[in-house]
Design an enzyme around this catalytic site. Structure first.
Site, PDB file in Angstrom:
ATOM      1  N   CYS A 170      -6.814  10.543  24.568  1.00  9.13           N
ATOM      2  CA  CYS A 170      -7.574  10.896  25.764  1.00  9.13           C
ATOM      3  C   CYS A 170      -7.448  12.364  26.139  1.00  9.13           C
ATOM      4  O   CYS A 170      -8.256  12.881  26.913  1.00  9.13           O
ATOM      5  CB  CYS A 170      -7.145  10.014  26.933  1.00  9.13           C
ATOM      6  SG  CYS A 170      -7.374   8.246  26.634  1.00  9.13           S
ATOM      7  N   HIS A 225      -8.697  13.011  33.891  1.00 13.12           N
ATOM      8  CA  HIS A 225      -9.110  11.964  32.961  1.00 13.12           C
ATOM      9  C   HIS A 225      -9.420  10.707  33.755  1.00 13.12           C
ATOM     10  O   HIS A 225      -8.632  10.274  34.600  1.00 13.12           O
ATOM     11  CB  HIS A 225      -7.984  11.710  31.955  1.00 13.12           C
ATOM     12  CG  HIS A 225      -8.189  10.493  31.107  1.00 13.12           C
ATOM     13  ND1 HIS A 225      -9.397  10.196  30.505  1.00 13.12           N
ATOM     14  CD2 HIS A 225      -7.339   9.474  30.773  1.00 13.12           C
ATOM     15  CE1 HIS A 225      -9.277   9.070  29.822  1.00 13.12           C
ATOM     16  NE2 HIS A 225      -8.049   8.614  29.980  1.00 13.12           N
ATOM     17  N   ASN A 240     -13.437   4.221  31.013  1.00 11.50           N
ATOM     18  CA  ASN A 240     -12.539   5.178  30.357  1.00 11.50           C
ATOM     19  C   ASN A 240     -13.110   5.512  28.985  1.00 11.50           C
ATOM     20  O   ASN A 240     -13.073   4.687  28.073  1.00 11.50           O
ATOM     21  CB  ASN A 240     -11.146   4.567  30.235  1.00 11.50           C
ATOM     22  CG  ASN A 240     -10.132   5.497  29.585  1.00 11.50           C
ATOM     23  OD1 ASN A 240     -10.491   6.444  28.892  1.00 11.50           O
ATOM     24  ND2 ASN A 240      -8.858   5.213  29.780  1.00 11.50           N
TER      25      ASN A 240
END
EC number: 2.3.1.180
Length: 324
Positions: free
Chosen positions: A112, A251, A281
Site C-alpha cells: 500500500c 492511505h 482500499n
C-alpha cells in the site's frame, strides 16, 4: 528549484460492487461493513481492465494535466503488488501502452506504500537530473487476489490506478520532505504469497492461486502509530505545525484508521481527505487516486501544504510533505 508534481490522474474500473452485493457472496451486511470500514461501495476490474491498462489510462490523464505527452517522459516507476504478469514488469507494459519510447521503466513492491516509494525514487532521479520528467504510478487489481469468502478482506480491497508526473521547477513549491520506513519482522501479519512455488507436489505448469492474509487488529495498531510517527517526523524537520496543513491525504485503509490518525495528529476533519466510502482500499493506488480527486475537486490550491502518508504490508510506510 525543487521537485514538483506537474499533473495528476486516476482511473477506476467501471463495475461498482455495493455492500448489498457482497451480502449475497459472504456472511456480512451493509451496516457491519460501513461501521467497521467506512466503505459503501468499491470498483472491481473486469475483462480488459488489468492493472497496466488502468494505470495507462491514469497516466494519460496525468500527462494531460501536466501539459505533456508520453514521449516527454524519461522514466516510469510503478508501485503494484497485483500486476497480472511477473515479467515483463507492469511499468514496461505501461511504457508500451502509452508510447513512452524513451522512458526506462520498472516496478517497486511496497504494497500500500508503493506510490510513496515510487515518488521518492522518482524525485531522487529528478533532483540529480533536473531535465527529467518522471511518471509515478500506483495501480492494483487486488480483487483477483482476494478470497471472496473471507469477510475480513473481501469487503475491503478493490481496484484502481492513480498517477503523478513529477519534474523540476523554479520557485518555492514542491516536495519539501519525504521519509520512508520498513520493518520486515511483521511480514506474517499482512501478506500476499506467490504461486506456492515451494510446493514440490505441483507438477510443471500447475498453479495454486494466492490470497491476501491480514490480521486486521494488529494492522490497525501498527498503521496508526507508524503513520503518525512518519508525519510528525516530517513536520518537525520542516518546521510546520498541524494547523498549517491544508490537507492530509492518508492511505484509504479503513475509516477507523483514518479518523484515529487525524485525531492523534491534532487535525480537524476538514483537514483529512477521505474517499474510502466510494472506492474501498485500493492499496498502492489509494493515495494517488485520492490526491487526484482532491486536486480536481478544488480542495488544494497553490501554496497549500499537503501531506501524503501510507502504510502497507512488509511492513512499509512513509510520508511526504508538499507545498502545492
Amino acid at each position: 528549484m525543487s521537485v514538483v508534481i506537474l499533473g495528476t490522474g486516476s482511473c477506476l474500473p467501471e463495475k461498482i460492487v455495493t455492500n448489498k452485493d457482497l451480502e449475497k457472496i459472504v456472511e456480512t451486511n451493509d451496516e457491519w461493513i460501513r461501521t467497521r470500514t467506512g466503505i459503501c461501495e468499491r470498483r472491481i476490474a473486469g475483462p480488459g481492465e488489468q492493472a497496466y491498462i488502468l494505470a495507462s489510462r491514469a497516466a494519460k490523464n496525468a500527462l494531460d494535466a501536466a501539459g505533456l505527452v508520453a514521449e516527454d517522459l524519461d522514466m516510469i516507476v510503478v508501485g503494484t503488488i497485483s500486476a497480472h504478469m511477473v515479467m515483463p514488469s507492469c511499468a514496461c507494459m505501461i511504457q508500451q501502452e502509452i508510447g513512452a519510447k524513451k522512458a526506462f521503466a520498472f516496478d517497486v513492491n511496497a504494497a500500500c506504500s508503493g506510490f510513496l516509494y515510487a515518488m521518492e525514487v522518482g524525485s531522487k532521479y529528478v533532483a540529480t537530473n533536473p531535465a527529467m520528467k518522471v511518471l509515478c504510478i500506483g495501480t492494483e487489481t487486488l480483487s483477483a487476489r482476494t478470497n471472496q469468502q473471507d469477510r475480513n478482506t473481501s469487503i475491503i480491497f478493490a481496484d484502481g490506478a492513480g498517477a503523478a508526473v513529477i519534474g523540476y521547477e523554479e520557485g518555492d513549491r514542491g516536495i519539501l520532505a519525504s521519509k520512508l520506513f520498513s520493518d520486515g519482522s511483521f511480514g506474517d501479519i499482512l501478506f500476499l504469497s506467490g504461486s506456492e512455488s515451494t510446493n514440490t507436489d505441483l507438477r510443471l505448469g500447475e498453479y495454486e492461486g494466492s490470497h491476501i492474509h491480514m490480521e486486521g487488529r494488529e494492522v490497525f495498531k501498527h498503521a496508526v502509530r507508524a503513520m503518525e510517527g512518519a508525519v510528525n517526523t516530517i513536520m518537525e524537520e520542516v518546521g510546520v505545525s498541524p494547523h498549517e496543513i491544508k490537507l492530509l491525504i492518508p492511505h484509504q485503509a479503513n475509516i477507523r484508521i483514518i479518523k484515529n490518525l487525524g485525531e492523534r495528529l491534532g487535525l480537524s476533519s476538514e483537514q483529512v481527505f477521505v474517499n474510502i466510502a466510494n472506492y474501498g482500499n485500493t492499496s498502492a493506488a489509494s493515495v494517488p487516486i485520492a490526491l487526484d480527486e482532491a486536486v480536481r475537486g478544488g480542495k488544494i490550491e497553490s501554496g497549500d501544504l499537503v501531506l501524503l502518508c501510507s502504510f502497507g504490508g512488509g511492513f512499509t510506510w512513509g510520508a511526504s510533505l508538499i507545498r502545492w
